[in-house]
Design a protein around this motif. Structure first.
Motif, PDB file in Angstrom:
ATOM      1  N   GLY A   1       0.848  -1.264   0.085  1.00 50.37           N
ATOM      2  CA  GLY A   1      -0.020   0.128  -0.013  1.00 50.37           C
ATOM      3  C   GLY A   1       0.720   1.084  -0.044  1.00 50.37           C
ATOM      4  O   GLY A   1       0.228   2.453   0.069  1.00 50.37           O
TER       5      GLY A   1
ATOM      6  N   PRO B   1      -0.257   5.272   3.960  1.00 47.86           N
ATOM      7  CA  PRO B   1      -0.908   4.992   5.056  1.00 47.86           C
ATOM      8  C   PRO B   1      -0.398   4.493   6.376  1.00 47.86           C
ATOM      9  O   PRO B   1      -0.933   4.522   7.351  1.00 47.86           O
ATOM     10  CB  PRO B   1      -1.552   3.723   4.556  1.00 47.86           C
ATOM     11  CG  PRO B   1      -1.339   3.717   3.049  1.00 47.86           C
ATOM     12  CD  PRO B   1       0.060   4.307   2.792  1.00 47.86           C
TER      13      PRO B   1
ATOM     14  N   GLU C   1       5.576  13.154   9.158  1.00 49.56           N
ATOM     15  CA  GLU C   1       4.639  12.258   8.197  1.00 49.56           C
ATOM     16  C   GLU C   1       5.242  12.307   6.729  1.00 49.56           C
ATOM     17  O   GLU C   1       5.069  11.512   5.927  1.00 49.56           O
ATOM     18  CB  GLU C   1       3.306  12.435   8.582  1.00 49.56           C
ATOM     19  CG  GLU C   1       2.663  12.092   9.732  1.00 49.56           C
ATOM     20  CD  GLU C   1       1.248  12.172  10.006  1.00 49.56           C
ATOM     21  OE1 GLU C   1       0.528  12.572   8.947  1.00 49.56           O
ATOM     22  OE2 GLU C   1       0.617  11.998  11.078  1.00 49.56           O
TER      23      GLU C   1
END
Ligand SMILES: O=C(O)CC1=CCC(=O)O1
Length: 259
Positions: free
Chosen positions: A134, A138, A164
């Motif tokens: 993925g 995520p 992030e």
């Protein structure tokens, strides 16, 4: 595997003792921003991106911890540096510990932050599989939730977003390969071979690699000292920059001069 030419930044006087800064899994050399200005007042600071991260290449895998060490040795050779202080956090700390055990002549003083000699592999193997299926995006919120204590994260949303973004920007396969490096790490027999004066730093509330991991490292390296930073999670250098920078300088400044 052949060493890759990692991307790096130099700060500080060119003729000063060298400090190499090695980043954690998912981060970039930008994670050292709070430390670099103070270190660069008296050191030639070389911060680099581990392969698979930031601006460094992501060659095809598999990777081993020794490949990551080879990258640092190649960087020192490129810079004409015989010996350096080496500071690493988490994956960077594993790289630093292995370098100090394998090539003791290249390491003057060692600082290993929020790291482990034997991480529990399964979570990192699961994460490698998730990154491949993925992508890293995520994963970023959960991973970063372990880097700062919840209260500090709530008060610093811009920092959370920046961290992030580092993970999201990591090469998916390069990140997965580095997760697999962490899963395979076993430095327990290396610790007794480390002769560099060593400082070990823990984040007292680190949920990723909790303090017993750093205690085991400090117990295994002759003469090592251990500092616990609180409140602090997996990136205590960001949450307690003054304390961590002070501890780094206190440890590194105790060295004699070197070329
Ligand atoms: O990413 C994490 O959750 C914690 C970590 C383990 C090795 C590393 O560099 O970071």
């Amino acid at each position: 595997m052949t060493a890759v030419e990692v991307s790096y930044t130099e700060d500080g006087p060119a003729d000063a003792p060298v400090v190499v800064l090695s980043n954690s899994l998912g981060a970039t050399r930008g994670m050292w921003d709070p430390q670099v200005p103070a270190l660069a007042e008296r050191y030639r600071v070389v911060s680099y991106d581990t392969r698979g991260h930031g601006d460094s290449p992501s060659p095809a895998g598999p990777y081993t911890l020794d490949d990551l060490v080879d990258d640092v040795v190649a960087l020192l050779d490129r810079l004409g540096v015989r010996q350096a202080h080496v500071v690493g956090l988490s994956l960077g700390g594993m790289t630093a510990l292995r370098l100090a055990a394998r090539e003791p002549a290249r390491v003057d003083r060692l600082v290993a932050l929020a790291t482990s000699a034997k991480p529990d592999p399964q979570g990192f193997l699961d994460r490698a599989a998730a990154a491949r299926s993925g992508g890293t995006a995520p994963l970023a919120p959960t991973v970063v939730s372990r880097w700062l204590t919840p209260g500090y994260a709530a008060e610093h949303p811009d920092l959370v977003a920046r961290l992030e973004a580092m993970i999201v920007a990591a090469d998916d396969e390069g990140y997965a390969l580095c997760c697999e490096v962490v899963a395979a790490v076993d430095l327990r027999e290396d610790l007794a071979r480390i002769t560099a004066p060593t400082l070990v730093v823990s984040g007292a509330e680190d949920p990723a690699l909790p303090p017993p991991h750093q205690q085991a490292i400090a117990d295994g390296i002759a003469g090592a000292s251990l500092v616990s930073v609180s409140p602090g999670a997996h990136l205590p250098n960001l949450e307690q920059p003054l304390e961590v920078t002070g501890a780094l300088l206190g440890h590194l400044d105790a060295a004699g001069g070197h070329a």
